[in-house]
Design a protein around this motif. Structure first.
Motif, PDB file in Angstrom:
ATOM      1  N   ASN A 124     -74.699  17.077  71.345  1.00  0.00           N
ATOM      2  CA  ASN A 124     -75.628  17.357  72.537  1.00  0.00           C
ATOM      3  C   ASN A 124     -76.648  16.101  72.655  1.00  0.00           C
ATOM      4  OD1 ASN A 124     -74.793  20.102  72.619  1.00  0.00           O
ATOM      5  ND2 ASN A 124     -76.433  20.904  71.348  1.00  0.00           N
ATOM      6  N   LYS A 155     -74.768  13.485  74.782  1.00  0.00           N
ATOM      7  CA  LYS A 155     -74.782  13.691  76.180  1.00  0.00           C
ATOM      8  C   LYS A 155     -75.996  13.334  76.747  1.00  0.00           C
ATOM      9  CE  LYS A 155     -72.040  17.874  75.624  1.00  0.00           C
ATOM     10  NZ  LYS A 155     -72.468  19.345  74.966  1.00  0.00           N
ATOM     11  N   LEU A 156     -77.152  13.165  75.794  1.00  0.00           N
ATOM     12  CA  LEU A 156     -78.331  12.741  76.507  1.00  0.00           C
ATOM     13  C   LEU A 156     -78.515  11.432  76.322  1.00  0.00           C
ATOM     14  CD1 LEU A 156     -80.652  15.521  74.936  1.00  0.00           C
ATOM     15  CD2 LEU A 156     -79.958  15.224  77.475  1.00  0.00           C
ATOM     16  N   ALA A 201     -85.969  12.842  78.092  1.00  0.00           N
ATOM     17  CA  ALA A 201     -84.806  13.486  78.179  1.00  0.00           C
ATOM     18  C   ALA A 201     -84.499  14.368  76.729  1.00  0.00           C
ATOM     19  CB  ALA A 201     -83.499  12.653  78.455  1.00  0.00           C
ATOM     20  N   ILE A 202     -84.900  13.663  75.748  1.00  0.00           N
ATOM     21  CA  ILE A 202     -84.946  14.478  74.405  1.00  0.00           C
ATOM     22  C   ILE A 202     -85.667  15.374  74.234  1.00  0.00           C
ATOM     23  CG2 ILE A 202     -85.033  14.245  71.731  1.00  0.00           C
ATOM     24  CD1 ILE A 202     -83.847  11.296  72.466  1.00  0.00           C
ATOM     25  N   VAL A 229     -87.209  17.102  76.496  1.00  0.00           N
ATOM     26  CA  VAL A 229     -87.058  18.251  77.345  1.00  0.00           C
ATOM     27  C   VAL A 229     -86.007  19.053  76.585  1.00  0.00           C
ATOM     28  CG1 VAL A 229     -86.062  19.021  79.520  1.00  0.00           C
ATOM     29  CG2 VAL A 229     -87.760  17.156  79.583  1.00  0.00           C
ATOM     30  N   ASN A 230     -84.961  18.570  76.167  1.00  0.00           N
ATOM     31  CA  ASN A 230     -83.796  19.423  75.401  1.00  0.00           C
ATOM     32  C   ASN A 230     -84.112  19.719  73.988  1.00  0.00           C
ATOM     33  OD1 ASN A 230     -81.611  19.498  77.665  1.00  0.00           O
ATOM     34  ND2 ASN A 230     -82.592  17.274  77.789  1.00  0.00           N
ATOM     35  N   THR A 231     -85.405  19.502  73.523  1.00  0.00           N
ATOM     36  CA  THR A 231     -85.468  19.867  71.918  1.00  0.00           C
ATOM     37  C   THR A 231     -84.719  21.436  71.622  1.00  0.00           C
ATOM     38  OG1 THR A 231     -87.604  20.458  72.796  1.00  0.00           O
ATOM     39  CG2 THR A 231     -87.545  18.596  71.316  1.00  0.00           C
ATOM     40  N   ASN A 235     -82.003  22.653  72.352  1.00  0.00           N
ATOM     41  CA  ASN A 235     -80.673  22.369  72.042  1.00  0.00           C
ATOM     42  C   ASN A 235     -80.432  21.094  70.920  1.00  0.00           C
ATOM     43  OD1 ASN A 235     -79.714  23.754  74.008  1.00  0.00           O
ATOM     44  ND2 ASN A 235     -79.997  22.178  75.372  1.00  0.00           N
ATOM     45  N   LEU A 236     -81.546  20.691  70.352  1.00  0.00           N
ATOM     46  CA  LEU A 236     -81.463  19.717  69.334  1.00  0.00           C
ATOM     47  C   LEU A 236     -82.377  19.922  68.060  1.00  0.00           C
ATOM     48  CD1 LEU A 236     -82.027  16.732  71.952  1.00  0.00           C
ATOM     49  CD2 LEU A 236     -79.886  17.207  70.949  1.00  0.00           C
ATOM     50  N   GLN A 254     -87.273  23.531  64.555  1.00  0.00           N
ATOM     51  CA  GLN A 254     -88.167  22.659  65.569  1.00  0.00           C
ATOM     52  C   GLN A 254     -89.280  22.534  65.117  1.00  0.00           C
ATOM     53  OE1 GLN A 254     -87.744  25.158  68.990  1.00  0.00           O
ATOM     54  NE2 GLN A 254     -85.582  24.444  69.379  1.00  0.00           N
TER      55      GLN A 254
END
Lengths: 385, 622
Positions: free
Chosen positions: B98, B101-102, B139-140, B142-144, B146-147, B223
């Motif tokens: 993931n 991708k970012l 970007a990271i 916003v996508n926390t 998924n990460l 998280q």
């Protein structure tokens, strides 16, 4: 018949019942207070479960509660003899719903338990327990103390119990099936069935247990295995039990403080707003809060037993006993589950957990209980008397 | 009615029994609750804490390196970087996918990350990507969801405000290598750097500090909800150097477009006030990793930008060695201030002729004059009179050809030959070899720092040791205290003779360094020029026109100049080497002049605080 005015009034009371307003006042208001307090506890816990927010749980649940409370009041006004008259209809409806859920119900957690009626999700097995109480009480109401000893008389009663139990087991919903069977047994016990018969029954179950285990679904077996050794797979099936125990244990005597339970606020508690709602109370309010809630729950049961013993007719007695016991079983199964004492099963903590089906069923039962209380002195002859 | 009562009584009995049973169950539940919540509270509270709190180590802030007045020479700059706590991710590989991708990761980066994930303990996060730009960072963030386990944090990178100007003295830091990480696991922390050269290497442990930790509250998805407690660790100590950033900048500026080195010393304390080596490189590049093409450029450059020529560049001292030779001869008793030697323009030894500069005959001269005009023949004879072992002994005493115990690594001791050395090398020593030692040719090799030490010791009569570190965490280092160094074991009268000669070099029209004399009022500089051949060590070529453009750059002689000032009370010593700069008086002496002038005007050695703003602007940092 020519009667004295006072006697005429007693007759009217017995035969026709009271007016609406006196009936309303005749309810057991201590009981209503306890119910209200528990709903308040539920609101508090659900507010916390949402991370300190009235949405999405607390507000909608309290809304449902008030709806169910009105339902309870309405049923409390209905003459208990009318309820008794319709108990077989209710039982038949319950069986029908169980059949419908088998055929059309939607699947959740690997079992068909739910049906949607008019946009409301209902779990027929919850209603069935109340209907079983009514039907069984209605059947046993007719029997004298001597007749209860008669095996031929008992056989239909056992069938009345086993029919819904079998259907619920087929869903499959082992927990509710066991609860339903226990509930029926308690009613038989209250009706005067001799103790040794229960001893034989228990022996039979002990013999049948391995056979039953063999026929259990994989997830049901997993629950039992997990229960026996929860540490074996901490992030799998045993995770719930471990996290739940951590939440309880970390609460301590005084709790971590409202909205400060780490297990709850950080989402370590699975299904915390439903089955594991008690862990929120225990973690945030500690042993003190837990015991207070236990005491409230026990009060509900105690009042139900008080209503049972003060009722003049067998139907009312058995119904009150059944409803009190049903509530007790809810509490017992849920709390034992939360504390890791019995295998996990989808049993909510009544009046506190989030969800409409159990709440509606419990409040319906409480309505009937209040009706028993209001109509405790009505003339309701049993068949043999 | 009676039967009903019987019925009712039976029910009541049983109801009470059932009720009692249920009460017992509730009591049991209460007891269990007491057991869990009160008796076992400690155990579960700890488990809850471990559940929610995860601890990870963080790299400490690396200590600053400043000049003597507090100007930052090596500092830290913040930037974003993405770290990964694999313990918080249920499926690290999916998270990595993931993330890619970012923020695209190269194959090499993925290989490194996979390797790091495999062998790092859980409490040490793995660096996913350093030097994130803003869009990547956003970007990271916003996508926390998924990460899980990915943490964006502020990291620091090393910056050097003077850039290439101090690359050699201050050094640079780089990522620790695998072996270093194995030896010191703390270096595995993302952001940890290890000093490779210069002060960064010498004071690495002090600059590094000790790691801190962050306790983060994580939810069930790993998280980070918030930081519970932060222990910043111990930041690295501030290391204050003796350098004066202004003087340093001037030294760097003076050497621009030339290859060479310049060192300015405090003659009283040995503090290095400026130390430049040219050409240079950008030390900050090592922090991120030097791009291959730039590395190749450095390697291909004949002027060796990575080498610190001030401490490791080896040059023949040429005529700057003459004061040493004079002192050696005087110590031996072979030479006095009044000794007169004859220079016919050459010295014939056997059938070999050693020429004087430009084949000039200086006639009958004393040592003072010989220094002033830089007569070679005089010092050929001095060398023969003294012998190489005594020359070497004096050279060592003055800091030439010996380990100077400099407080940064990588220095070269240089060489002054002795018979013993020659034997060890299998060299058959001939008198001709001794002759050229007198003029600093032959086997003798010195570093600019050694030359500066030599001239500083001659100027002050104190056996100062050159050093660059002035304060560590504010504490003045003992070597920087006045009076910290012992007196030179050299007769003051001998020193006076040599100093007179060096004075005349710069302050008399006949002196070879006259062009570099100071223009400041009431203050003089003393010095010595040097022009050292690189192609023919024998001196036979002396006198050719070095300015001949036909001579390839690398074959031109090195230009040297050593000097000190003020003559009356020496405080500043300077050594300048301009590689292939031809005459020392032409290319090296002007640089020394500028540096001494600046030092006298700003007096960095005499102060511990920056000067107030004044009309004469300090040379701006590069």
């Amino acid at each position: 018949m020519s009667l004295q005015p006072i006697a005429a009034r007693r007759f009217l009371l017995r035969e026709r019942g009271l007016g609406l307003a006196p009936k309303f006042l005749a309810m057991n208001w201590l009981f209503v207070l306890c119910v209200g307090l528990l709903a308040g506890v539920g609101y508090t816990a659900l507010y916390s479960a949402a991370g300190g927010s009235p949405t999405p749980y607390a507000n909608s649940q309290i809304f449902r509660f008030f709806g169910a409370l009105l339902l309870m009041f309405a049923i409390a006004m209905v003459d208990i003899r009318v309820i008794a008259k319709f108990s077989w209809v209710a039982y038949a409806l319950g069986i029908l719903l169980l059949l419908v859920v088998m055929k059309f119900g939607h699947t959740g957690l690997g079992a068909k338990r739910w049906i949607t009626v008019g946009g409301m999700e209902i779990q027929p097995s919850e209603l069935m327990k109340l209907f079983l109480i009514l039907a069984l009480a209605s059947y046993l109401h007719r029997a004298s103390y001597e007749r209860v000893a008669n095996l031929l008389f008992l056989l239909p009663a056992v069938l009345i119990i086993l029919l819904p139990v079998g259907l619920i087991l087929k869903e499959p919903n082992l927990g509710t099936a066991i609860i339903t069977a226990l509930l029926g047994s308690t009613l038989l016990l209250g009706a005067g069935v001799r103790w040794w018969k229960f001893a034989i029954l228990l022996a039979l179950i002990a013999i049948a247990a391995p056979l039953i285990y063999h026929h259990l679904h994989a997830y049901q077996r997993a629950r039992i295995i997990t229960f026996l050794n929860p540490g074996s797979d901490p992030l799998g099936a045993g995770y719930n039990i471990i996290q739940s125990k951590i939440a309880l244990g970390s609460g301590g005597f005084f709790g971590q403080g409202y909205l400060h339970g780490t297990q709850n606020q950080l989402n370590f508690l699975p299904e915390k707003q439903t089955d594991f709602v008690f862990t929120i109370i225990a973690e945030e309010f500690g042993f003190l809060g837990s015991v207070a809630v236990l005491a409230l729950l026990a009060s509900i049961i105690a009042i139900a037993f008080y209503i049972a013993t003060t009722c003049t007719h067998q139907f009312g007695r058995l119904v009150a006993l059944g409803i009190g016991t049903n509530f007790f079983l809810y509490c017992f199964v849920n709390l034992s589950m939360v504390m890791g004492l019995i295998p996990v099963g989808g049993v909510p903590l009544p009046l506190i957990s989030y969800g409409g089906s159990a709440l509606t069923a419990v409040m319906l039962g409480f309505g009937v209980l209040m009706s028993v209380h209001v109509h405790r002195d009505v003339t309701f002859a049993s068949g043999d008397d | 009615m009676q039967r009903d009562n019987q019925h009712r009584n039976a029910f009541t009995r049983r109801a009470l029994l059932i009720g009692a049973g249920q009460l017992a169950v509730f009591t049991a539940i209460g007891a269990r609750l007491y057991n869990l919540q009160v008796s076992q509270h400690g155990k579960y509270a700890l488990m809850a804490k471990q559940n929610a709190i995860s601890e990870r180590l963080t790299a400490p802030r690396r200590g600053l390196i400043t000049d003597r007045f507090g100007a930052t020479l090596a500092g830290n700059q913040q930037h974003w970087r993405a770290l990964f706590m694999q313990a918080l991710a249920p499926d690290p590989q999916a998270v990595l996918d993931n993330f890619t991708k970012l923020v695209p990761l190269s194959v090499a980066e993925r290989v490194r990350i996979t390797a790091d994930l495999a062998d790092r303990p859980g409490y040490i996060p793995v660096m996913l990507k350093d030097y994130l730009d803003w869009p990547d960072m956003a970007a990271i963030e916003v996508n926390t969801p998924n990460l899980p386990g990915v943490i964006v944090e502020v990291g620091t990178s090393r910056i050097y405000p003077l850039g290439p100007g101090l690359a050699h003295a201050v050094g640079y830091v780089a990522r620790p290598n695998q072996a270093e990480v194995q030896a010191q696991p703390v270096l595995a922390l993302p952001g940890m750097r290890i000093g490779r050269t210069g002060v960064e290497a010498a004071q690495d442990l002090l600059l590094r500090g000790s790691p801190g930790s962050v306790q983060t509250e994580t939810n069930v998805h790993g998280q980070v909800v918030r930081n519970v407690a932060e222990n910043p660790g111990t930041p690295g100590q501030t290391v204050t150097l003796a350098l004066d950033a202004g003087l340093q900048s001037l030294a760097v500026q003076s050497l621009t477009k030339q290859a060479g080195a310049a060192v300015v010393l405090d003659t009283q304390t040995g503090e290095i006030l400026a130390m430049a080596s040219s050409p240079s490189f950008d030390p900050a590049l090592f922090d991120k990793g030097v791009p291959t093409e730039i590395w190749d450029q450095w390697m291909a450059n004949p002027a060796h930008p990575l080498e610190n020529k001030a401490t490791a560049g080896l040059f023949a001292p040429g005529s700057t060695f003459k004061p040493t030779a004079a002192l050696a001869a005087m110590k031996k008793g072979a030479l006095t201030a009044d000794t007169i030697l004859f220079c016919p323009g050459f010295l014939k030894l056997g059938d070999h002729i050693f020429w004087c500069d430009n084949h000039v005959a200086h006639g009958h001269i004393t040592v003072t004059t010989a220094l002033q005009v830089s007569c070679d023949v005089f010092f050929y004879q001095v060398a023969l009179m003294t012998g190489i072992d005594d020359l070497a002994a004096m050279a060592h005493k003055l800091g030439i050809g010996t380990d100077l115990q400099l407080d940064i690594p990588g220095g070269a001791p240089g060489l002054v030959p002795t018979h013993r050395w020659a034997r060890a090398q299998g060299i058959v020593w001939e008198p001709g070899s001794t002759v050229v030692q007198g003029i600093g040719q032959g086997y003798t090799q010195v570093t600019p720092l050694a030359l500066a030490t030599m001239i500083a010791r001659i100027a002050s009569g104190v056996a100062i040791g050159p050093h660059i570190t002035r304060r560590i965490a504010g504490a003045l280092q003992s070597g920087s205290l006045p009076g910290a160094w012992p007196a030179l074991d050299i007769d003051d009268r001998h020193l006076a003779v040599v100093r007179q000669g060096l004075f005349e070099v710069v302050n008399t029209p006949a002196g070879t360094g006259y062009g570099a004399r100071l223009t400041l009022p009431n203050v003089q500089m003393a010095g010595k020029t040097g022009t050292a051949q690189v192609r023919d060590d024998t001196g036979a070529e002396k006198g050719v026109n070095f300015n001949d453009e036909t001579i390839p750059w690398v074959d031109r002689p090195n230009a040297l100049f050593v000097a000190y000032a003020p003559v009356a009370a020496p405080r500043y010593a300077v050594a300048v080497v301009v590689e292939h700069g031809n005459w020392g008086s032409e290319s090296a002496a002007p640089i020394a002049h500028d540096l001494i002038t600046y030092a006298l005007l700003h007096d960095p050695a005499g102060r511990d605080a920056p000067l107030p703003p004044q009309p004469t602007p300090l040379a701006a940092p590069a």
